[in-house]
Design a protein around this motif. Structure first.
Motif, mmCIF file in Angstrom:
data_model
loop_
_atom_site.group_PDB
_atom_site.id
_atom_site.type_symbol
_atom_site.label_atom_id
_atom_site.label_comp_id
_atom_site.label_asym_id
_atom_site.label_seq_id
_atom_site.Cartn_x
_atom_site.Cartn_y
_atom_site.Cartn_z
ATOM 1 N N ILE A 88 0.878 -1.169 0.000
ATOM 2 C CA ILE A 88 0.000 0.000 0.000
ATOM 3 C C ILE A 88 0.913 1.216 0.000
ATOM 4 N N SER A 89 1.036 1.874 -1.138
ATOM 5 C CA SER A 89 1.943 3.016 -1.201
ATOM 6 C C SER A 89 1.377 4.163 -0.381
ATOM 7 N N GLY A 90 2.255 5.016 0.112
ATOM 8 C CA GLY A 90 1.830 6.138 0.941
ATOM 9 C C GLY A 90 0.857 7.047 0.219
ATOM 10 N N ALA A 91 1.164 7.379 -1.028
ATOM 11 C CA ALA A 91 0.298 8.288 -1.785
ATOM 12 C C ALA A 91 -1.045 7.634 -2.100
ATOM 13 N N GLN A 92 -1.031 6.354 -2.465
ATOM 14 C CA GLN A 92 -2.268 5.653 -2.813
ATOM 15 C C GLN A 92 -3.066 5.292 -1.564
ATOM 16 N N GLY A 93 -2.379 4.907 -0.513
ATOM 17 C CA GLY A 93 -3.051 4.391 0.671
ATOM 18 C C GLY A 93 -3.820 5.420 1.461
ATOM 19 N N TYR A 94 -3.384 6.660 1.402
ATOM 20 C CA TYR A 94 -4.050 7.684 2.198
ATOM 21 C C TYR A 94 -4.761 8.645 1.278
ATOM 22 N N PRO A 95 -6.043 8.686 1.199
ATOM 23 C CA PRO A 95 -7.045 7.849 1.861
ATOM 24 C C PRO A 95 -7.630 6.773 0.949
ATOM 25 N N ASP A 96 -7.092 6.590 -0.262
ATOM 26 C CA ASP A 96 -7.724 5.727 -1.264
ATOM 27 C C ASP A 96 -7.864 4.268 -0.858
ATOM 28 N N CYS A 97 -7.024 3.763 0.022
ATOM 29 C CA CYS A 97 -7.101 2.358 0.435
ATOM 30 C C CYS A 97 -7.550 2.205 1.882
ATOM 31 N N GLY A 98 -8.079 3.247 2.463
ATOM 32 C CA GLY A 98 -8.574 3.160 3.825
ATOM 33 C C GLY A 98 -7.549 3.469 4.892
ATOM 34 N N THR A 99 -6.343 3.839 4.495
ATOM 35 C CA THR A 99 -5.330 4.197 5.484
ATOM 36 C C THR A 99 -5.766 5.469 6.194
ATOM 37 N N GLN A 100 -5.666 5.458 7.511
ATOM 38 C CA GLN A 100 -6.007 6.634 8.303
ATOM 39 C C GLN A 100 -4.749 7.151 8.970
ATOM 40 N N ARG A 101 -4.690 8.454 9.116
ATOM 41 C CA ARG A 101 -3.516 9.088 9.699
ATOM 42 C C ARG A 101 -3.920 9.765 11.003
ATOM 43 N N TYR A 102 -3.144 9.490 12.056
ATOM 44 C CA TYR A 102 -3.325 10.121 13.358
ATOM 45 C C TYR A 102 -1.989 10.740 13.733
ATOM 46 N N GLY A 103 -1.809 12.008 13.413
ATOM 47 C CA GLY A 103 -0.518 12.650 13.642
ATOM 48 C C GLY A 103 0.534 12.007 12.754
ATOM 49 N N ASP A 104 1.574 11.452 13.367
ATOM 50 C CA ASP A 104 2.640 10.784 12.615
ATOM 51 C C ASP A 104 2.361 9.306 12.387
ATOM 52 N N THR A 105 1.246 8.806 12.893
ATOM 53 C CA THR A 105 0.940 7.381 12.821
ATOM 54 C C THR A 105 -0.092 7.105 11.735
ATOM 55 N N MET A 106 0.188 6.092 10.907
ATOM 56 C CA MET A 106 -0.768 5.639 9.906
ATOM 57 C C MET A 106 -1.263 4.256 10.320
ATOM 58 N N THR A 107 -2.523 3.966 10.038
ATOM 59 C CA THR A 107 -3.099 2.674 10.390
ATOM 60 C C THR A 107 -4.037 2.202 9.282
ATOM 61 N N ASN A 108 -4.147 0.889 9.149
ATOM 62 C CA ASN A 108 -5.050 0.300 8.169
ATOM 63 C C ASN A 108 -5.405 -1.101 8.642
ATOM 64 N N ILE A 109 -6.472 -1.655 8.097
ATOM 65 C CA ILE A 109 -6.900 -3.016 8.412
ATOM 66 C C ILE A 109 -6.749 -3.850 7.148
ATOM 67 N N VAL A 110 -6.050 -4.979 7.273
ATOM 68 C CA VAL A 110 -5.834 -5.878 6.144
ATOM 69 C C VAL A 110 -6.586 -7.177 6.414
ATOM 70 N N VAL A 111 -7.277 -7.675 5.403
ATOM 71 C CA VAL A 111 -8.042 -8.917 5.499
ATOM 72 C C VAL A 111 -7.358 -9.979 4.647
ATOM 73 N N VAL A 112 -7.180 -11.168 5.221
ATOM 74 C CA VAL A 112 -6.683 -12.323 4.477
ATOM 75 C C VAL A 112 -7.875 -13.237 4.258
ATOM 76 N N GLN A 113 -8.262 -13.399 3.000
ATOM 77 C CA GLN A 113 -9.405 -14.224 2.617
ATOM 78 C C GLN A 113 -8.867 -15.423 1.848
ATOM 79 N N PHE A 114 -9.113 -16.625 2.345
ATOM 80 C CA PHE A 114 -8.485 -17.811 1.784
ATOM 81 C C PHE A 114 -9.125 -18.305 0.502
ATOM 82 N N SER A 115 -10.319 -17.853 0.214
ATOM 83 C CA SER A 115 -10.950 -18.119 -1.074
ATOM 84 C C SER A 115 -11.027 -16.794 -1.815
#
Length: 129
Positions: A88-115
């Motif tokens: 998830i690139s920095g430019a693409q991830g915020y906010p296009d991929c759901g990355t959220q920024r809290y000050g200097d901290t970035m966070t996101n949720i990743v799902v592993v789907q086996f099918s």
């Protein structure tokens, strides 16, 4: 501590385990493991350039790894390999991929789907920070 368990080693063999009764032997429960009873080997790397989530599997992975809520835009489709990386690139991830920024901290949720197409109880969700 060891990454081996009773499937790999014989607990009654004194070459591997103390058998005099002074020691206890514990191993991970298969109830909290991934598909096929294997623990999932995951890793994350976060930097100013973005986030990287890596899933290593003992068997070929043909599922999907994606950011929560963005399964159609920010995903990695398993091609049968055992090392699978969602970037998830920095430019693409915020906010296009759901990355959220809290000050200097970035966070996101990743799902592993086996099918690739169906969600099941085996699927896992990871918080990246």
């Amino acid at each position: 501590l060891s990454d081996h368990d009773s499937r790999d080693l014989n607990p009654s063999n004194p070459a591997f385990f103390e058998t005099n009764g002074e020691f206890d032997f514990y191993e991970r429960s298969s109830a909290r493991s991934g598909p096929g009873g294997e623990c999932l080997d995951v890793n994350q790397v976060c930097s100013e350039d973005g986030m990287e989530f890596t899933l290593r599997t003992p068997e070929p992975f043909v599922g999907r790894i994606y950011t929560y809520g963005y399964y159609d835009r920010c995903f990695y489709r398993g091609n049968g390999g055992t090392v699978n990386v969602l970037r998830i690139s920095g430019a693409q991830g915020y906010p296009d991929c759901g990355t959220q920024r809290y000050g200097d901290t970035m966070t996101n949720i990743v799902v592993v789907q086996f099918s690739d197409y169906v969600q099941t109880g085996r699927d896992k969700r990871y918080n990246l920070t």
